[in-house]
Write a protein that holds these residues in place. Sequence first.
Motif, PDB file in Angstrom:
ATOM      1  N   SER A 282      39.854  34.416 -19.775  1.00  0.00           N
ATOM      2  CA  SER A 282      41.235  34.313 -19.305  1.00  0.00           C
ATOM      3  C   SER A 282      41.772  35.672 -18.888  1.00  0.00           C
ATOM      4  CB  SER A 282      42.141  33.759 -20.407  1.00  0.00           C
ATOM      5  OG  SER A 282      41.589  32.605 -20.955  1.00  0.00           O
TER       6      SER A 282
ATOM      7  N   PHE B  11      45.422  29.726 -18.394  1.00  0.00           N
ATOM      8  CA  PHE B  11      43.964  29.652 -18.567  1.00  0.00           C
ATOM      9  C   PHE B  11      43.617  29.391 -20.028  1.00  0.00           C
ATOM     10  CE2 PHE B  11      43.602  32.557 -14.693  1.00  0.00           C
ATOM     11  CZ  PHE B  11      43.251  31.508 -13.861  1.00  0.00           C
TER      12      PHE B  11
ATOM     13  N   SER C  11      47.470  34.000 -17.356  1.00  0.00           N
ATOM     14  CA  SER C  11      46.410  34.095 -18.358  1.00  0.00           C
ATOM     15  C   SER C  11      46.639  33.067 -19.460  1.00  0.00           C
ATOM     16  CB  SER C  11      46.349  35.507 -18.944  1.00  0.00           C
ATOM     17  OG  SER C  11      47.407  35.697 -19.852  1.00  0.00           O
TER      18      SER C  11
END
Lengths: 288, 233
Positions: A60, A49, A46
């Motif tokens: 994300s 992202f 995450s």
Amino acid sequence: MQIIVSGLIFGCIYGLAALGLVLIYKTTDLVNFAQGEMAMVTTFVSFTFLSQFEMGYTTSFLLALLFAAVFGAIVHQGIMKRLQSAPPLNQLVVTLGLFMVFNGLAGLIWGHKPAGYPQAIKGDSIKMGSVFFTPNEIFVMGITLTLMLIFFVIFRYTKVGLAMRASAQDIKASQLMGIKVTNVFTATWAVGAILGGVAGMMTAPITFLDTHMMFDVLIMAFAAAVLGGFLSLPGAVVGGLIIGVFENLIAFYLSPELKLVYTFLLIIIVLYIRPQGIFGGTQSVKKV
Amino acid sequence: MLRLNNIHAFYGHVHALRGVSLEVPKGKIISLLGGNGAGKSSTLNIISRLIQPKEGSYELEGTSMLRKSAGEMVKHGVIQCPENRRVFPLLTVEENLKIGAYIRKDKNIKSDMEKVFTYFPRLQERLQQKAGTLSGGEQQMLAIGRSLMGKPKLLLLDEPSLGIAPILVREIFKIIKEINDEGTAILLVEQNAHMAMEISDYSYILENGRVALEGNSKDLKDNDEVRKLYLGA
């Protein structure tokens, strides 16, 4: 009061992680030691992202959960499925091995330097009575309760949930009902990984993002799961909340260094009095 | 309807089935008899596609089933009620019945549950009870009821009399006959050869993984050898 509330926030995170452990254990009869590291990897994904691709938090977050689901499914399909009929101890050692492997790989990919990780929601604290809440804390509590409720409803009232509970009790009989037990187990791993991933992304803003971030959380999640009886979903969350609050009280009034010791002392005492855990039925005792 | 021909199967290195051939015609009750380890349950597990034979052919209504999954067999209406009942102990009676209909997508599940209650009224009384708390006989009723929820064309019953009070055995066999009267073919595995031959049309006797004897149940019952070995007379 403020200390109790802060404890509840940690408790929610422990509860989420414990929920993932219990779900996998309840359905596939296997304790997944790699849960925390899978959550850590998901959190790093995450973060990639967020920072590399400069996506928004929500995107994300959701993409990372999608990753977690696929990750969990692959670990089950690729590795754990083959070990389904292996002795439990062997399966356990494999999940411990995965713990090491994921930790090492994450170090190779993302390095060992801690990084800051954003909160889900920024903003000033809100005062309720004598207690301060940050919007992020409210978010953490909200998402824990929501997820717990969703999984409780799925488990109790849907056909998939029924198939999960049946597969957990008797694999052969479930196959004779036409249930594809392996697929049910894979789905459980996916869901468990999602729950862990959420816990990871809630932990990272508090502890910094690094490859060791989930060690303590995993231990506390185990403690929470055991306290809750290891078979009860609400038990896992309640166990998490108890441990979160207790840990925070100890850290504040006695000593922050000893909070782990005291927390486990509490667990020993509780299990001494109720060997099956707070929510455990008689069945969990027989299993040991 | 169903035909096994020269089926060989292994459990590890144990040659459990050594060339079993049998046939279940539509709407009949066929019994599969024999002692412990003769291969009765293995034969059912071959039919349910839980074990893969090393050799031999298996056809249902003229089509080979050897590449089908266990789930597909259930969809084809070949449903096994396993030995020792194996109800889901932590699910309620109602949930056990619902899971019997797991593969179905039609809307008649409720009315089929009512139908099960006409066979086994006790289940309705115990609907919200956990299956693990039922008596052995009630669990057997639930196991049969659960199989019926999958709408079987062929019901495979593995030792429905095992560990059950004799009076209940008689009741359960009566209901097996009723289920058959409504058109479901039944392959009945039993150690209680006497009861099984009583209600079945045709019987196979297995010994060491082979069919040792077969014939109309009426004739077999009067066969001296069968009487001595299996009926204790």
